[in-house]
Design a protein around this motif. Structure first.
Motif, PDB file in Angstrom:
ATOM      1  N   GLU A   1       0.764  -1.178   0.031  1.00 10.84           N
ATOM      2  CA  GLU A   1       0.014   0.016   0.069  1.00 10.84           C
ATOM      3  C   GLU A   1       0.765   1.477   0.107  1.00 10.84           C
TER       4      GLU A   1
ATOM      5  N   GLU B   1       0.842   3.931  -5.394  1.00 11.16           N
ATOM      6  CA  GLU B   1      -0.089   3.026  -6.534  1.00 11.16           C
ATOM      7  C   GLU B   1       0.915   1.939  -7.250  1.00 11.16           C
TER       8      GLU B   1
ATOM      9  N   ALA C   1       2.310   4.146   6.795  1.00 11.99           N
ATOM     10  CA  ALA C   1       0.978   4.202   6.346  1.00 11.99           C
ATOM     11  C   ALA C   1       0.073   5.511   6.370  1.00 11.99           C
TER      12      ALA C   1
ATOM     13  N   TYR D   1      -6.250   4.865   0.448  1.00 15.11           N
ATOM     14  CA  TYR D   1      -6.515   3.621   0.657  1.00 15.11           C
ATOM     15  C   TYR D   1      -7.973   3.177   0.326  1.00 15.11           C
TER      16      TYR D   1
ATOM     17  N   THR E   1      -7.862  -0.349  -1.361  1.00 14.04           N
ATOM     18  CA  THR E   1      -6.937  -1.162  -0.910  1.00 14.04           C
ATOM     19  C   THR E   1      -7.834  -2.510  -0.052  1.00 14.04           C
TER      20      THR E   1
END
Length: 308
Positions: free
Chosen positions: A97, A100, A124, A237, A240
């Motif tokens: 993640e 892209e 993240a 996100y 995801t």
């Protein structure tokens, strides 16, 4: 159809055992390990590594470097769960993640380095905000993180779980020399211009992490608020499978964060807590240090590599 062989080198450690458990029973791979009396035999380890398709290294750093040196077969691919290669440019960083294109980079890679548990949450939260310019690269970042004691490996598990052990400390802040090995990894993969403060701790529970990062809005560009920071993370996100951002309404209604909420999964939940009146925002990440922070991430990377 040929079934690929996956060899776990170090399958008796905390992470290796968890990976073995997650892979056991799968029919799309042949899972290879060494008998107990051969695990430290360099000839047997070299043979096993060079006979497999993908080697997962669940070893201390020095032993992981040694294992990589054993690889002679150019077709062998490796996932290193240690911290030995996390800042090495020749290795693809195993956080799908991250941006892209990272999942595809992992899928094509010969060498993938699994992220550290704490960096998984910190990166993240910070990387999207830095990428999009909401958080300056020179922002003075402070990261507070509390992990279950399994994050300390077998020695910590024994300290807390051995029947004849004295009562373990219920809460332990460590890394007071500000030289924790995860800090360079966080700095590099977030894109920060300066080393962040990183303050880790262990709690008296087995697994799970709560990681938080305070943000002072007065240090950001005019007009930046908690809603914009939340929108940036939610957008990054949105597609995801394993990283989700709590809606702001859910965050406002939440009284506490439970570090064990996602134990046993490969998921991570991000939160943005806003006090607009005070100009303060708290970013949070909750995940399993043995899941998304270790074995779950390794299996996620393995699946990407197998699908390539």
């Amino acid at each position: 159809m040929r079934i690929p062989t996956v060899f776990i080198d170090g399958d008796q450690g905390t992470t290796g055992l968890q990976i073995h458990e997650r892979l056991r029973g799968r029919t799309d791979i042949r899972l290879a390990t060494l008998p107990a009396d051969e695990r430290k035999n360099p000839d047997r380890r070299q043979a096993a590594i060079n006979d497999c398709d993908i080697a997962i290294l669940c070893l201390p750093d020095a032993a992981a470097r040694e294992a990589v040196g054993y690889i002679r077969n150019p077709e062998v691919r490796a996932i290193d769960a240690s911290s030995a290669h996390r800042t090495q440019p020749q290795w693809v960083y195993g956080l799908p993640e991250l941006d892209e294109g990272q999942a595809q980079r992992i899928a094509r890679a010969k060498r993938v380095t699994n992220p550290g548990c704490y960096p998984t949450g910190a990166i993240a939260l910070l990387r999207p905000l830095i990428d999009e310019g909401w958080l300056p690269r020179d922002y003075p970042v402070t990261i507070h993180a509390i992990s279950g004691y399994s994050g300390g490996g077998r020695a910590a598990i024994d300290e807390y779980e051995a029947n004849d052990a004295p009562i373990a400390t219920p809460f332990k802040v460590y890394g007071l020399g500000l030289e924790h090995k995860h800090t360079p990894e966080i700095e590099l993969h977030t894109g920060l211009a300066h080393r962040p403060f990183f303050v880790p701790a262990y709690g008296a529970y087995r697994q799970g992490i709560v990681l938080t990062i305070p943000i002072a809005l007065r240090l950001l560009s005019p007009g930046t608020d908690g809603e914009r920071l939340h929108a940036c993370l939610a957008q990054r996100y949105s597609g995801t499978s394993h990283v989700k951002v709590m809606p702001l309404a859910d965050a406002r209604a939440m009284a506490h964060l439970d570090p064990q909420a996602l134990n046993g999964t490969n998921d991570m939940r991000l939160g943005v807590f806003v006090n607009a009146e005070r100009g303060q925002v708290l970013l949070s990440a909750v995940f399993d240090n043995l899941g998304k922070g270790a074995s779950g991430a390794a299996v996620q990377n393995l699946d990407l590599m197998l699908a390539a």
